[in-house]
Design an enzyme around this catalytic site. Structure first.
Site, PDB file in Angstrom:
ATOM      1  N   GLU A  34      35.062  20.452  48.088  1.00 36.68           N
ATOM      2  CA  GLU A  34      34.384  21.231  47.222  1.00 36.68           C
ATOM      3  C   GLU A  34      33.612  20.821  46.032  1.00 36.68           C
ATOM      4  O   GLU A  34      33.790  20.044  45.830  1.00 36.68           O
ATOM      5  CB  GLU A  34      35.663  21.455  45.757  1.00 36.68           C
ATOM      6  CG  GLU A  34      35.714  23.399  45.942  1.00 36.68           C
ATOM      7  CD  GLU A  34      35.184  24.662  46.571  1.00 36.68           C
ATOM      8  OE1 GLU A  34      34.706  24.984  46.896  1.00 36.68           O
ATOM      9  OE2 GLU A  34      36.825  24.475  46.934  1.00 36.68           O
ATOM     10  N   GLY A 123      33.712  39.197  42.935  1.00 38.96           N
ATOM     11  CA  GLY A 123      34.207  38.228  41.854  1.00 38.96           C
ATOM     12  C   GLY A 123      35.761  37.558  41.446  1.00 38.96           C
ATOM     13  O   GLY A 123      36.119  37.058  40.677  1.00 38.96           O
ATOM     14  N   ALA A 124      36.147  37.630  43.197  1.00 45.53           N
ATOM     15  CA  ALA A 124      37.108  36.876  43.590  1.00 45.53           C
ATOM     16  C   ALA A 124      36.969  35.510  44.333  1.00 45.53           C
ATOM     17  O   ALA A 124      38.193  34.604  44.916  1.00 45.53           O
ATOM     18  CB  ALA A 124      38.399  37.971  43.989  1.00 45.53           C
ATOM     19  N   LEU A 126      35.535  34.815  46.792  1.00 42.36           N
ATOM     20  CA  LEU A 126      34.781  35.083  48.116  1.00 42.36           C
ATOM     21  C   LEU A 126      34.312  35.106  48.883  1.00 42.36           C
ATOM     22  O   LEU A 126      33.560  35.730  49.907  1.00 42.36           O
ATOM     23  CB  LEU A 126      36.116  36.020  49.035  1.00 42.36           C
ATOM     24  CG  LEU A 126      37.790  36.110  48.930  1.00 42.36           C
ATOM     25  CD1 LEU A 126      38.663  37.086  49.178  1.00 42.36           C
ATOM     26  CD2 LEU A 126      38.503  34.623  49.352  1.00 42.36           C
ATOM     27  N   SER A 129      29.176  38.107  46.856  1.00 39.47           N
ATOM     28  CA  SER A 129      27.425  38.396  46.853  1.00 39.47           C
ATOM     29  C   SER A 129      26.714  37.375  47.814  1.00 39.47           C
ATOM     30  O   SER A 129      25.716  38.208  48.199  1.00 39.47           O
ATOM     31  CB  SER A 129      26.480  37.202  45.098  1.00 39.47           C
ATOM     32  OG  SER A 129      27.375  35.953  45.346  1.00 39.47           O
ATOM     33  N   ASP A 173      27.677  29.003  50.865  1.00 36.78           N
ATOM     34  CA  ASP A 173      28.121  30.437  50.825  1.00 36.78           C
ATOM     35  C   ASP A 173      27.123  31.363  52.249  1.00 36.78           C
ATOM     36  O   ASP A 173      27.806  32.506  52.661  1.00 36.78           O
ATOM     37  CB  ASP A 173      28.564  31.641  49.719  1.00 36.78           C
ATOM     38  CG  ASP A 173      29.379  30.457  48.663  1.00 36.78           C
ATOM     39  OD1 ASP A 173      29.982  29.874  48.973  1.00 36.78           O
ATOM     40  OD2 ASP A 173      29.486  30.535  47.390  1.00 36.78           O
TER      41      ASP A 173
HETATM   42  P1  ADP Z   1      31.381  36.499  44.178  1.00 39.44           P
HETATM   43  O1  ADP Z   1      30.379  36.059  44.786  1.00 39.44           O
HETATM   44  O2  ADP Z   1      32.154  35.320  43.987  1.00 39.44           O
HETATM   45  O3  ADP Z   1      31.948  37.278  44.553  1.00 39.44           O
HETATM   46  P2  ADP Z   1      29.566  37.186  42.231  1.00 39.44           P
HETATM   47  O4  ADP Z   1      29.100  37.492  40.695  1.00 39.44           O
HETATM   48  O5  ADP Z   1      29.152  35.566  42.805  1.00 39.44           O
HETATM   49  O6  ADP Z   1      31.031  37.112  42.691  1.00 39.44           O
HETATM   50  O7  ADP Z   1      29.009  38.498  42.736  1.00 39.44           O
HETATM   51  C1  ADP Z   1      28.915  39.963  42.378  1.00 39.44           C
HETATM   52  C2  ADP Z   1      28.662  40.115  42.708  1.00 39.44           C
HETATM   53  O8  ADP Z   1      27.905  40.976  43.700  1.00 39.44           O
HETATM   54  C3  ADP Z   1      28.922  41.165  41.924  1.00 39.44           C
HETATM   55  O9  ADP Z   1      28.699  41.989  39.819  1.00 39.44           O
HETATM   56  C4  ADP Z   1      27.554  42.974  42.378  1.00 39.44           C
HETATM   57  O10 ADP Z   1      26.300  42.751  41.742  1.00 39.44           O
HETATM   58  C5  ADP Z   1      27.468  41.876  43.973  1.00 39.44           C
HETATM   59  N1  ADP Z   1      27.944  42.785  44.813  1.00 39.44           N
HETATM   60  C6  ADP Z   1      29.005  42.552  45.635  1.00 39.44           C
HETATM   61  N2  ADP Z   1      29.259  43.189  46.927  1.00 39.44           N
HETATM   62  C7  ADP Z   1      28.564  44.275  46.539  1.00 39.44           C
HETATM   63  C8  ADP Z   1      28.263  45.724  46.997  1.00 39.44           C
HETATM   64  N3  ADP Z   1      29.336  46.396  48.181  1.00 39.44           N
HETATM   65  N4  ADP Z   1      27.853  46.413  46.488  1.00 39.44           N
HETATM   66  C9  ADP Z   1      26.536  46.325  45.123  1.00 39.44           C
HETATM   67  N5  ADP Z   1      26.960  44.969  44.881  1.00 39.44           N
HETATM   68  C10 ADP Z   1      27.538  44.249  45.065  1.00 39.44           C
HETATM   69 MG    MG Z   2      28.957  34.916  44.426  1.00 40.85          MG
END
Ligand code: ADP
Ligand code: MG
Length: 384
Positions: A34, A123-124, A126, A129, A173
Site C-alpha cells: 500500500e 467509491g468503495a 475497488l 474509476s 489500479d
Molecule cells: P473508486 O475508483 O474508488 O471507485 P473514484 O472516486 O476514483 O472511486 O471513481 C468513481 C467515479 O468513477 C464515479 O464518481 C464516476 O465518475 C466514475 N465511474 C465509475 N463507474 C462508473 C460507471 N459505471 N458509469 C459512469 N461513471 C463511472
Molecule cells: Mg478511483
C-alpha cells in the site's frame, strides 16, 4: 447489472444501431503493497469479478456519445476532432480524459456510440474509476486500431487520472485492471512495470469489507504523504524510496522530519513485505501471510497514519474471529474505505456474521461484505 441481451436492446433503443463489440475491465483489491506504487515499489493486487462493461460502435463523424446506466439522467457527448477539455458531467470527464491523453500522444481517434454498465461498487476503494478508464481505452484502441498493448492502456488510464482528473494515483489500479487473470494475483514492479502472475490457492477466499466510513480530506492527505516520501527520497539521495534500505534510512534519521522518517519507513518495509507475501501466497502459507498483513496494517496505522477507527475496528473484528486461520489488513487509499481478509472458504461465513454482530454496534455504520474471486483483466469481445 443487466444481461447482455437487455444491454444490447438498450443500446439499440438509444442509438438505433447495433453495438459492434464489448470492452470490459474489472475493479481490483490490493492484497498487500500500500502506497508503494508511486514510490516505484512492489504491489500485489488481484482483479475482481466485478466489471465495467462498455458496449460500443464506431462513428465516422468523430462524435463520442456516452450513456451510463448508473447515471440515467445524464449523457455525455464530445468530438475527437476538436480539442478535448473538461465537460460538465463528472463521470463523462473520465471518457474525455482518455480521449485527451490518447490524442496528446499523437493517436488519431475514431468516434463512438457507447453504453456503460457496471457492477463495480463506486467509491468503495475497488477502483471503479480504473475499470472505467481501462474499458474505455480498450474501446478506443479497438475502433481506432491503435495497436496498444494492455500495459500501454494502463499507462494511458493512469495519465487520464493524473493529467485530466487531477488525481495523482500510481499505476497499480489500471495495470491490474488491464492485465489481471482469473484465479491469480499480479505481482507488479512499479519501477519496470514488469509483472508476474501469482496463483491464488483454490481453498483461499478473498473477502473485502467496506467500512462505508465517509472519506474526507483524502486528496490533501494523499498529496501530503506523496510529498513526504519524495522529500525523504531526496534526502536519502535516491530517485525514489524503492532504491533505499531500512539501514540507509536509519543512518540519516536525524536529517528527516519525524513524518518523513515514518512515511519512508512504511514504504521501505512494505516493499519487503510484498516480496515475502508473494512467496507465502505461492506456498499457501496462511501463517506468514497473517504476520505480513498484520505488520502492513500496523505500519499503515502508526507510520503512514492512513487508517481510521472504523477500519482498525473492522480489522480487529475479522482477525479476532479468524484467529490463526486468516490474514487481515486495510486496503486501498485509506481514511476509511475497505479492509481485505484472506481466509479458508469454510471461514467466510464467520467473517460475515462477526461483522454483522459487531461493526454497527461499535461504529454506528453498516459495512458491505464482498466475497470475491480473482477475475480476468481487460477483455474485448466482438458481437455478431
Ligand atoms: P473508486 O475508483 O474508488 O471507485 P473514484 O472516486 O476514483 O472511486 O471513481 C468513481 C467515479 O468513477 C464515479 O464518481 C464516476 O465518475 C466514475 N465511474 C465509475 N463507474 C462508473 C460507471 N459505471 N458509469 C459512469 N461513471 C463511472
Ligand atoms: Mg478511483
Amino acid at each position: 447489472m443487466m444481461n447482455l441481451e437487455s444491454l444490447t436492446e438498450k443500446f439499440e433503443s438509444i442509438y438505433s444501431a447495433k453495438p459492434q463489440a464489448i470492452s470490459s475491465a474489472p475493479g481490483r483489491v490490493n492484497i498487500i503493497g500500500e502506497f508503494t506504487d508511486y514510490n516505484d515499489g512492489f504491489v500485489l493486487p488481484c482483479a475482481l469479478e466485478f466489471r465495467t462493461v462498455v458496449l460500443f460502435r464506431t462513428r465516422e463523424d468523430g462524435l463520442v456519445n456516452v450513456h451510463s446506466l448508473d447515471y440515467p439522467s445524464e449523457k455525455e457527448s464530445f468530438s475527437v476532432n476538436e480539442q478535448v477539455s473538461s465537460g460538465s458531467s463528472q463521470w463523462g470527464n473520465y471518457i474525455r480524459a482518455i480521449a485527451f491523453v490518447l490524442k496528446r500522444a499523437g493517436y488519431s481517434l475514431k468516434g463512438m456510440d457507447i453504453l456503460i454498465d457496471s457492477n463495480v461498487p463506486q467509491g468503495a476503494g475497488l477502483s471503479s474509476s480504473a475499470a472505467l478508464e481501462v474499458a474505455v481505452c480498450g474501446a478506443f484502441n479497438h475502433v481506432g486500431k491503435l495497436g496498444l498493448a494492455p500495459q500501454e492502456i494502463a499507462v494511458f488510464g493512469q495519465q487520464a487520472e493524473n493529467d485530466f482528473m487531477d488525481c495523482q494515483c500510481g499505476i497499480m489500479d489500471q495495470l491490474i485492471s488491464a492485465k489481471g487473470d482469473q484465479g491469480k494475483a499480479l505481482l507488479i514492479d512499479c519501477q519496470s512495470l514488469e509483472t508476474e502472475d501469482i496463483s491464488i490457492p483454490e481453498d483461499l477466499s478473498v473477502v473485502i469489507v467496506n467500512s462505508n466510513y465517509p472519506r474526507k480530506l483524502v486528496d490533501s492527505e494523499y498529496n501530503q504523504r506523496r510529498q513526504d516520501c519524495e522529500q525523504a527520497a531526496a534526502k536519502l539521495g535516491v530517485k525514489t524510496l524503492r532504491d533505499a534500505t531500512i539501514e540507509q534510512l536509519q543512518n540519516i534519521e536525524t536529517d528527516l522530519t519525524l513524518n518523513q522518517f515514518k512515511r519512508a519507513r512504511h514504504v521501505i518495509s512494505e516493499n519487503n513485505r510484498v516480496i515475502k507475501a508473494t512467496s507465502a501466497l505461492q506456498r499457501n502459507d496462511i501463517d506468514t501471510l497473517r504476520e505480513l498483513m498484520s505488520a502492513s496494517h500496523y505500519s499503515l496505522k502508526h507510520d503512514f497514519e492512513v487508517t481510521v477507527p472504523a477500519t482498525d475496528g473492522l480489522v480487529d473484528i475479522c482477525q479476532t474471529v479468524l484467529g490463526n486461520n486468516g490474514a487481515v489488513r486495510m486496503t486501498g487509499g485509506g481514511f476509511g474505505g475497505a479492509i481485505v481478509c484472506l481466509c479458508r472458504s469454510e471461514d467466510v461465513l464467520k467473517v460475515q456474521s462477526a461483522v454483522d454482530e459487531n461493526y454497527e454496534k461499535q461504529f454506528n455504520l453498516k459495512a458491505s461484505v464482498y466475497v470475491c474471486k480473482a477475475g480476468d483483466g481487460l477483455k474485448i469481445t466482438e458481437l455478431k
